[in-house]
Design a protein around this motif. Sequence first.
Motif, PDB file in Angstrom:
ATOM      1  N   PRO A   1       0.813  -1.232   0.000  1.00  0.00           N
ATOM      2  CA  PRO A   1       0.000   0.000   0.000  1.00  0.00           C
ATOM      3  C   PRO A   1       0.841   1.274   0.000  1.00  0.00           C
ATOM      4  N   HIS A   2       2.108   1.170   0.313  1.00  0.00           N
ATOM      5  CA  HIS A   2       2.961   2.348   0.445  1.00  0.00           C
ATOM      6  C   HIS A   2       4.077   2.370  -0.597  1.00  0.00           C
ATOM      7  N   THR A   3       3.954   1.525  -1.612  1.00  0.00           N
ATOM      8  CA  THR A   3       4.989   1.387  -2.636  1.00  0.00           C
ATOM      9  C   THR A   3       4.344   1.350  -4.018  1.00  0.00           C
ATOM     10  N   ARG A   4       4.940   2.073  -4.954  1.00  0.00           N
ATOM     11  CA  ARG A   4       4.483   2.006  -6.344  1.00  0.00           C
ATOM     12  C   ARG A   4       5.685   1.678  -7.227  1.00  0.00           C
ATOM     13  N   ILE A   5       5.619   0.538  -7.901  1.00  0.00           N
ATOM     14  CA  ILE A   5       6.686   0.153  -8.823  1.00  0.00           C
ATOM     15  C   ILE A   5       6.445   0.882 -10.145  1.00  0.00           C
ATOM     16  N   LEU A   6       7.393   1.711 -10.530  1.00  0.00           N
ATOM     17  CA  LEU A   6       7.266   2.466 -11.773  1.00  0.00           C
ATOM     18  C   LEU A   6       7.759   1.656 -12.965  1.00  0.00           C
ATOM     19  N   SER A   7       8.836   0.916 -12.766  1.00  0.00           N
ATOM     20  CA  SER A   7       9.350   0.042 -13.823  1.00  0.00           C
ATOM     21  C   SER A   7      10.249  -1.005 -13.197  1.00  0.00           C
ATOM     22  N   MET A   8      10.360  -2.139 -13.882  1.00  0.00           N
ATOM     23  CA  MET A   8      11.233  -3.227 -13.437  1.00  0.00           C
ATOM     24  C   MET A   8      11.784  -3.877 -14.701  1.00  0.00           C
ATOM     25  N   GLU A   9      13.075  -3.662 -14.947  1.00  0.00           N
ATOM     26  CA  GLU A   9      13.683  -4.116 -16.195  1.00  0.00           C
ATOM     27  C   GLU A   9      14.999  -4.833 -15.924  1.00  0.00           C
ATOM     28  N   ALA A  10      15.361  -5.740 -16.842  1.00  0.00           N
ATOM     29  CA  ALA A  10      16.627  -6.454 -16.738  1.00  0.00           C
ATOM     30  C   ALA A  10      17.699  -5.727 -17.537  1.00  0.00           C
ATOM     31  N   GLU A  11      18.912  -5.718 -16.990  1.00  0.00           N
ATOM     32  CA  GLU A  11      20.066  -5.145 -17.670  1.00  0.00           C
ATOM     33  C   GLU A  11      21.253  -6.074 -17.401  1.00  0.00           C
ATOM     34  N   GLY A  12      21.491  -6.996 -18.307  1.00  0.00           N
ATOM     35  CA  GLY A  12      22.552  -7.974 -18.092  1.00  0.00           C
ATOM     36  C   GLY A  12      22.243  -8.852 -16.899  1.00  0.00           C
ATOM     37  N   ASN A  13      23.118  -8.850 -15.910  1.00  0.00           N
ATOM     38  CA  ASN A  13      22.921  -9.654 -14.701  1.00  0.00           C
ATOM     39  C   ASN A  13      22.239  -8.877 -13.572  1.00  0.00           C
ATOM     40  N   ALA A  14      21.600  -7.775 -13.916  1.00  0.00           N
ATOM     41  CA  ALA A  14      20.964  -6.940 -12.891  1.00  0.00           C
ATOM     42  C   ALA A  14      19.511  -6.655 -13.244  1.00  0.00           C
ATOM     43  N   VAL A  15      18.708  -6.479 -12.214  1.00  0.00           N
ATOM     44  CA  VAL A  15      17.337  -5.994 -12.359  1.00  0.00           C
ATOM     45  C   VAL A  15      17.303  -4.580 -11.813  1.00  0.00           C
ATOM     46  N   LEU A  16      16.798  -3.638 -12.611  1.00  0.00           N
ATOM     47  CA  LEU A  16      16.674  -2.238 -12.204  1.00  0.00           C
ATOM     48  C   LEU A  16      15.217  -1.966 -11.836  1.00  0.00           C
ATOM     49  N   VAL A  17      15.003  -1.507 -10.631  1.00  0.00           N
ATOM     50  CA  VAL A  17      13.649  -1.250 -10.137  1.00  0.00           C
ATOM     51  C   VAL A  17      13.511   0.228  -9.821  1.00  0.00           C
ATOM     52  N   SER A  18      12.669   0.914 -10.575  1.00  0.00           N
ATOM     53  CA  SER A  18      12.338   2.306 -10.293  1.00  0.00           C
ATOM     54  C   SER A  18      11.047   2.311  -9.484  1.00  0.00           C
ATOM     55  N   CYS A  19      11.034   3.019  -8.367  1.00  0.00           N
ATOM     56  CA  CYS A  19       9.876   2.957  -7.479  1.00  0.00           C
ATOM     57  C   CYS A  19       9.609   4.301  -6.817  1.00  0.00           C
ATOM     58  N   GLU A  20       8.405   4.423  -6.292  1.00  0.00           N
ATOM     59  CA  GLU A  20       8.009   5.602  -5.528  1.00  0.00           C
ATOM     60  C   GLU A  20       7.476   5.106  -4.195  1.00  0.00           C
ATOM     61  N   LEU A  21       8.019   5.645  -3.099  1.00  0.00           N
ATOM     62  CA  LEU A  21       7.751   5.122  -1.767  1.00  0.00           C
ATOM     63  C   LEU A  21       7.196   6.199  -0.856  1.00  0.00           C
ATOM     64  N   SER A  22       6.515   5.774   0.195  1.00  0.00           N
ATOM     65  CA  SER A  22       6.018   6.710   1.192  1.00  0.00           C
ATOM     66  C   SER A  22       7.187   7.306   1.963  1.00  0.00           C
ATOM     67  N   ALA A  23       7.212   8.644   2.068  1.00  0.00           N
ATOM     68  CA  ALA A  23       8.253   9.328   2.829  1.00  0.00           C
ATOM     69  C   ALA A  23       7.688   9.989   4.084  1.00  0.00           C
ATOM     70  N   ALA A  24       6.379   9.854   4.276  1.00  0.00           N
ATOM     71  CA  ALA A  24       5.732  10.290   5.510  1.00  0.00           C
ATOM     72  C   ALA A  24       5.382   9.019   6.274  1.00  0.00           C
ATOM     73  N   GLU A  25       4.866   9.152   7.462  1.00  0.00           N
ATOM     74  CA  GLU A  25       4.557   7.962   8.246  1.00  0.00           C
ATOM     75  C   GLU A  25       3.510   7.107   7.543  1.00  0.00           C
ATOM     76  N   PRO A  26       3.831   5.861   7.168  1.00  0.00           N
ATOM     77  CA  PRO A  26       5.082   5.159   7.444  1.00  0.00           C
ATOM     78  C   PRO A  26       6.162   5.492   6.409  1.00  0.00           C
ATOM     79  N   VAL A  27       7.400   5.657   6.864  1.00  0.00           N
ATOM     80  CA  VAL A  27       8.521   5.885   5.961  1.00  0.00           C
ATOM     81  C   VAL A  27       9.011   4.525   5.450  1.00  0.00           C
ATOM     82  N   VAL A  28       9.056   4.387   4.117  1.00  0.00           N
ATOM     83  CA  VAL A  28       9.503   3.133   3.509  1.00  0.00           C
ATOM     84  C   VAL A  28      10.872   3.370   2.869  1.00  0.00           C
TER      85      VAL A  28
END
Length: 218
Positions: free
Chosen positions: A154-181
């Motif tokens: 409920p406090h996290t929004r995944i903007l994108s999740m992509e593979a780059e070689g041996n890595a997964v890049l996760v762009s996200c937006e998180l709650s910065a007010a209570e609760p801080v994620v």
Amino acid sequence: MDKIRLSYMQTGRAIWISHLDMMRMLQRAMNRANIPIKYSEGFNPHAMISILLPLSVGTESYCQLADIRVREDVDPATLPGRLNAVMPEGIEVTGAWEEGSKAAELQRLRALCRWEYDGPAAEKLPALRALFEREQLIVQRRTKRGEGPFDLLPHTRILSMEAEGNAVLVSCELSAAEPVVKPELLGKAVEENAPELAPRAARCRRVRMLKKDGTEFR
């Protein structure tokens, strides 16, 4: 003039500076740059410096903010140059201005996580995406009251999740007010809920601080 807000980057080896050491370092930098910071009164005066949304050790940030109180007028335009001349490697002041948005207006944090695997990361993507599409994603989260279960989604929004070689890049937006994620909590959620998908190493970077309407908090 009473309060000035600074924006700064904390990268490279500086990501290993703890919050308390960062406060001490800022105070020393102010003194070396001859900035007239204000001190509290009483038997144990301390520099009136506060960091908004303190950074976890090991996390990189392009958008840190700190408030300093000064005893006399200072030209904010001169502060980045004066402070950068005395800052350690990895700390770069990028701006300074009077006052700033109220702390209560800080609601969201945009971040980028990089999860490293031993082999091609593309094969992990379907299961990782499905994990963050569940109705619930419970993770153990530490707070001032101790550690307990916390539903991340409920406090996290995944903007994108992509593979780059041996890595997964996760762009996200998180709650910065209570609760801080904290962004590193996403990797912890993977480890606890799907150990077979846990990354070998994880790195997180704060990118932007935002108000509730999505505009930049500054």
